[in-house]
Design a protein around this motif. Structure first.
Motif, PDB file in Angstrom:
ATOM      1  N   GLY A 252      41.412  32.258  34.215  1.00 25.18           N
ATOM      2  CA  GLY A 252      40.474  32.834  35.324  1.00 25.18           C
ATOM      3  C   GLY A 252      40.663  32.425  36.783  1.00 25.18           C
ATOM      4  O   GLY A 252      40.274  32.529  37.877  1.00 25.18           O
ATOM      5  N   LEU A 253      39.358  31.330  36.473  1.00 27.22           N
ATOM      6  CA  LEU A 253      39.193  29.987  37.282  1.00 27.22           C
ATOM      7  C   LEU A 253      40.639  29.962  37.633  1.00 27.22           C
ATOM      8  O   LEU A 253      40.435  29.100  38.886  1.00 27.22           O
ATOM      9  CB  LEU A 253      38.604  29.001  36.934  1.00 27.22           C
ATOM     10  CG  LEU A 253      36.798  29.900  36.618  1.00 27.22           C
ATOM     11  CD1 LEU A 253      36.539  28.645  35.310  1.00 27.22           C
ATOM     12  CD2 LEU A 253      36.634  30.118  37.661  1.00 27.22           C
TER      13      LEU A 253
ATOM     14  N   ALA B 279      42.182  32.029  40.730  1.00 27.58           N
ATOM     15  CA  ALA B 279      41.308  31.987  41.432  1.00 27.58           C
ATOM     16  C   ALA B 279      41.444  30.969  42.478  1.00 27.58           C
ATOM     17  O   ALA B 279      41.464  30.987  43.899  1.00 27.58           O
ATOM     18  CB  ALA B 279      39.998  32.245  41.125  1.00 27.58           C
ATOM     19  N   ALA B 280      41.774  29.543  42.022  1.00 27.50           N
ATOM     20  CA  ALA B 280      42.126  28.280  42.875  1.00 27.50           C
ATOM     21  C   ALA B 280      43.370  28.438  43.064  1.00 27.50           C
ATOM     22  O   ALA B 280      43.489  28.370  44.344  1.00 27.50           O
ATOM     23  CB  ALA B 280      42.241  27.405  41.754  1.00 27.50           C
ATOM     24  N   LEU B 281      44.307  29.230  42.484  1.00 30.40           N
ATOM     25  CA  LEU B 281      46.012  29.548  42.904  1.00 30.40           C
ATOM     26  C   LEU B 281      45.642  30.518  44.585  1.00 30.40           C
ATOM     27  O   LEU B 281      46.177  30.281  45.646  1.00 30.40           O
ATOM     28  CB  LEU B 281      47.209  30.091  42.181  1.00 30.40           C
ATOM     29  CG  LEU B 281      47.132  28.675  41.881  1.00 30.40           C
ATOM     30  CD1 LEU B 281      48.314  29.704  40.742  1.00 30.40           C
ATOM     31  CD2 LEU B 281      47.828  27.459  42.401  1.00 30.40           C
ATOM     32  N   THR B 282      44.621  31.412  44.571  1.00 28.70           N
ATOM     33  CA  THR B 282      44.475  32.830  45.506  1.00 28.70           C
ATOM     34  C   THR B 282      43.565  31.291  46.979  1.00 28.70           C
ATOM     35  O   THR B 282      44.064  32.267  48.021  1.00 28.70           O
ATOM     36  CB  THR B 282      44.031  33.788  44.985  1.00 28.70           C
ATOM     37  OG1 THR B 282      44.100  33.916  43.798  1.00 28.70           O
ATOM     38  CG2 THR B 282      43.405  34.489  45.919  1.00 28.70           C
ATOM     39  N   ALA B 283      42.893  30.607  46.619  1.00 30.26           N
ATOM     40  CA  ALA B 283      41.760  30.401  47.105  1.00 30.26           C
ATOM     41  C   ALA B 283      42.821  29.469  48.167  1.00 30.26           C
ATOM     42  O   ALA B 283      42.792  29.268  49.396  1.00 30.26           O
ATOM     43  CB  ALA B 283      40.901  29.816  46.877  1.00 30.26           C
TER      44      ALA B 283
ATOM     45  N   ARG C  52      36.259  36.815  44.093  1.00 28.96           N
ATOM     46  CA  ARG C  52      36.520  38.363  43.114  1.00 28.96           C
ATOM     47  C   ARG C  52      36.670  37.740  42.027  1.00 28.96           C
ATOM     48  O   ARG C  52      36.085  37.832  40.334  1.00 28.96           O
ATOM     49  CB  ARG C  52      36.791  39.358  43.868  1.00 28.96           C
ATOM     50  CG  ARG C  52      36.875  40.748  42.982  1.00 28.96           C
ATOM     51  CD  ARG C  52      37.718  42.222  43.549  1.00 28.96           C
ATOM     52  NE  ARG C  52      37.221  41.526  44.645  1.00 28.96           N
ATOM     53  CZ  ARG C  52      38.005  41.999  46.529  1.00 28.96           C
ATOM     54  NH1 ARG C  52      38.456  42.493  46.208  1.00 28.96           N
ATOM     55  NH2 ARG C  52      36.742  42.194  47.768  1.00 28.96           N
ATOM     56  N   ILE C  53      38.215  37.320  41.891  1.00 31.92           N
ATOM     57  CA  ILE C  53      38.331  36.374  40.515  1.00 31.92           C
ATOM     58  C   ILE C  53      37.807  35.863  39.967  1.00 31.92           C
ATOM     59  O   ILE C  53      37.471  35.774  38.405  1.00 31.92           O
ATOM     60  CB  ILE C  53      39.706  36.482  41.112  1.00 31.92           C
ATOM     61  CG1 ILE C  53      40.757  36.970  41.283  1.00 31.92           C
ATOM     62  CG2 ILE C  53      40.885  35.385  39.539  1.00 31.92           C
ATOM     63  CD1 ILE C  53      42.388  36.499  41.477  1.00 31.92           C
ATOM     64  N   ALA C  54      37.009  34.663  40.483  1.00 34.63           N
ATOM     65  CA  ALA C  54      36.985  33.751  40.135  1.00 34.63           C
ATOM     66  C   ALA C  54      35.026  34.606  38.981  1.00 34.63           C
ATOM     67  O   ALA C  54      34.548  34.307  38.187  1.00 34.63           O
ATOM     68  CB  ALA C  54      35.959  32.612  39.969  1.00 34.63           C
TER      69      ALA C  54
ATOM     70  N   VAL D  85      32.844  35.749  33.794  1.00 36.75           N
ATOM     71  CA  VAL D  85      32.051  37.265  32.464  1.00 36.75           C
ATOM     72  C   VAL D  85      32.292  37.061  30.953  1.00 36.75           C
ATOM     73  O   VAL D  85      31.149  36.263  30.499  1.00 36.75           O
ATOM     74  CB  VAL D  85      32.054  38.691  32.670  1.00 36.75           C
ATOM     75  CG1 VAL D  85      32.118  39.494  31.762  1.00 36.75           C
ATOM     76  CG2 VAL D  85      32.419  38.729  34.544  1.00 36.75           C
ATOM     77  N   PRO D  86      33.294  36.698  30.860  1.00 34.04           N
ATOM     78  CA  PRO D  86      33.511  36.274  29.174  1.00 34.04           C
ATOM     79  C   PRO D  86      32.599  34.980  28.496  1.00 34.04           C
ATOM     80  O   PRO D  86      32.309  34.844  27.748  1.00 34.04           O
ATOM     81  CB  PRO D  86      35.172  35.941  28.907  1.00 34.04           C
ATOM     82  CG  PRO D  86      35.522  36.639  29.928  1.00 34.04           C
ATOM     83  CD  PRO D  86      34.687  36.189  31.373  1.00 34.04           C
TER      84      PRO D  86
END
Length: 147
Positions: free
Chosen positions: A14-15, A18-22, A32-34, A39-40
């Motif tokens: 997930g992180l 999130a890095a690719l989305t950023a 939001r993805i980060a 959470v897990p």
């Protein structure tokens, strides 16, 4: 141990997303993805995952859920029987609320409906219009709309 490893892998993936989305300049979505990705790991660190896995793999816990389900089923069954009236026992059948304190009447008198109609029942009926004026209002509306 396996649950903690899976949660860590899900968080790492997930992180990464999130890095690719950023990188694509979508910072709000990346944040939001980060947040969802962390959470897990947070659940593992607080011990919630270990507690849940302990509950899931114990047979006594499943037996407890089965007993609770049986109690719920018995409760619903008795409620359904009680509503049908079969389990009333010595109690007399309930009288409907509308019938309490009212004399038995099959129909309402015609005079009783006059107030509910307002003034419409007291007015004289309109006289029929002349044969040529029947559709004048309708014709005016149709002409107004170009029909």
């Amino acid at each position: 141990m396996l649950a903690e490893t899976i949660c860590s892998a899900v968080s790492a993936a997930g992180l990464g997303i999130a890095a690719l989305t950023a990188y694509r300049k979508r910072f709000l979505a990346a944040t939001r993805i980060a947040a969802y990705a962390l959470v897990p790991v947070g659940l593992v660190m607080t011990g919630v995952v270990q507690w849940l896995s302990g509950i899931v793999f114990k047979p006594t816990v499943w037996a407890g859920f089965a007993v609770l389900g049986l109690a719920w089923l018995l409760f619903l069954t008795t409620r359904a029987i009680e509503r049908r009236g079969a389990g009333a026992g010595d109690r007399p059948a309930k009288e409907p609320k509308a019938a309490k304190g009212r004399p038995d009447r099959e129909a309402v008198a015609p005079e009783a409906s006059v107030p509910s109609l307002g003034g419409a029942a007291r007015r004289k009926p309109a006289e029929p219009a002349a044969p040529g004026e029947d559709f004048s209002d309708i014709e005016a509306i149709l002409k107004k709309h170009g029909i």
